[in-house]
Enzyme design. Structure first.
Site, short mmCIF file in Angstrom:
data_model
loop_
_atom_site.label_atom_id
_atom_site.label_comp_id
_atom_site.label_asym_id
_atom_site.label_seq_id
_atom_site.Cartn_x
_atom_site.Cartn_y
_atom_site.Cartn_z
N CYS A 73 0.86 -1.18 0.00
CA CYS A 73 0.00 0.00 0.00
C CYS A 73 0.90 1.22 0.00
O CYS A 73 1.66 1.44 0.95
CB CYS A 73 -0.86 -0.03 1.27
SG CYS A 73 -1.90 1.41 1.51
N CYS A 184 -0.66 3.71 -6.68
CA CYS A 184 -1.58 3.17 -5.67
C CYS A 184 -1.87 1.74 -6.11
O CYS A 184 -2.13 1.50 -7.30
CB CYS A 184 -2.86 3.99 -5.63
SG CYS A 184 -4.20 3.20 -4.69
N1 DGL Z 1 -3.94 0.71 -2.02
C1 DGL Z 1 -3.52 1.88 -1.37
C2 DGL Z 1 -2.32 2.53 -1.98
O1 DGL Z 1 -1.51 1.85 -2.56
C3 DGL Z 1 -4.47 2.79 -0.67
C4 DGL Z 1 -5.83 3.00 -1.17
C5 DGL Z 1 -6.69 3.69 -0.13
O2 DGL Z 1 -7.04 3.00 0.84
O3 DGL Z 1 -6.96 4.88 -0.28
O4 DGL Z 1 -2.11 3.71 -1.87
#
Ligand code: DGL
Length: 259
Positions: A73, A184
């Site tokens: 993440c 993301c």
């Molecule tokens: N999947 C996440 C990232 O790589 C975060 C998405 C979220 O929860 O806003 O930033």
């Protein structure tokens, strides 16, 4: 040799894009995936709040007996990676960063776009990376509005997703960018729609999944904790949301495995 699992963590489904790269590259490694789900999306939240979620998640993965954690993440990485490494100094913890460096190196137009969450784009970590690698490249920062929610709902092939992607990506066609970085881990699930918008425009779409899997492989060697060649890997899924969410994680992962 160490046959304990690797923990992979995300706010929700996004980290499955990293999970998928890991399982392809490292077929003998067991993976415990933690998709928070209860607190997703993280992107619009404050750093301290996201860091608290990340600590809870890594604590849980450690309790599961993992040998390494991949913070799949970008948002949690920007909020907490240094503090996580400080708290668990003996365990390798890998973070996710947008692929700004390869995009800058390869850019002919010297303009790139980074698509990420609001938190990631305003983080010190991102600003530091951008100034290190993009001193002579213009970086457009773009939030993938509604992208995370659509992926969480399993709506990445819907009309609503097509409209959301078009709204965010089409304006970039007039900006002279030749690289779009997916910063993301939810966004690779929308990659087919993004690629459809940029088709024929000489724009490459880049994510960090493969690079992270390579980094994990390297760390397994370096710490001498790779699984043995005859280890039968298992994949398990946990969540801070309800059982229905956990089951959806598992089903999604199965779909990725069948591809
Ligand atoms: N999947 C996440 C990232 O790589 C975060 C998405 C979220 O929860 O806003 O930033």
């Amino acid at each position: 040799m160490d046959n304990r699992a690797i923990g992979v963590y995300d706010s929700g489904f996004g980290g499955l894009s990293v999970w998928d790269e890991l399982r392809r590259r490292l077929p003998h490694e067991s993976l415990v995936y933690l998709g928070d789900g209860k607190n997703c999306p993280y992107g619009g939240r404050a750093k301290e709040e996201i860091a608290a979620f990340a600590f809870e998640a890594v604590e849980r993965l450690v309790a599961e007996g993992v040998k390494m954690v991949v913070v799949g993440c970008n948002t949690a990485t920007t909020a907490a990676i240094a503090e996580l490494r400080e708290r668990w100094p003996d365990m390798p913890i890998v973070g996710l960063e947008p692929a700004v460096k390869p995009a800058c190196i390869g850019s002919r137009t010297r303009r790139i776009a980074v698509l990420a969450t609001e938190h990631s784009l305003r983080s010190d970590m991102f600003l530091a990376t951008a100034s290190r690698y993009a001193s002579d490249v213009e970086v457009l920062k773009v939030v993938g509005e509604d992208f995370v929610e659509l992926v969480e709902e399993g709506m990445e092939q819907s009309e609503a997703a097509t409209i959301a992607v078009d709204r965010v990506v089409r304006p970039l066609l007039n900006e002279g960018v030749d690289k779009i970085v997916l910063g993301c881990t939810h966004y690779p699930f929308l990659r087919p729609l993004i690629e459809r918008v940029v088709a024929g425009c000489g724009i490459d779409v880049i994510d960090s999944g493969e690079a992270v899997a390579r980094r994990v492989e390297w760390l397994l060697e370096r710490y001498d904790i790779a699984a043995s060649g005859d280890n039968e890997a298992y994949y398990s899924f946990i969540s801070f949301a309800d059982e229905a969410y956990r089951e959806r994680l598992e089903r999604r992962a199965k779909v990725l495995m069948q591809r």
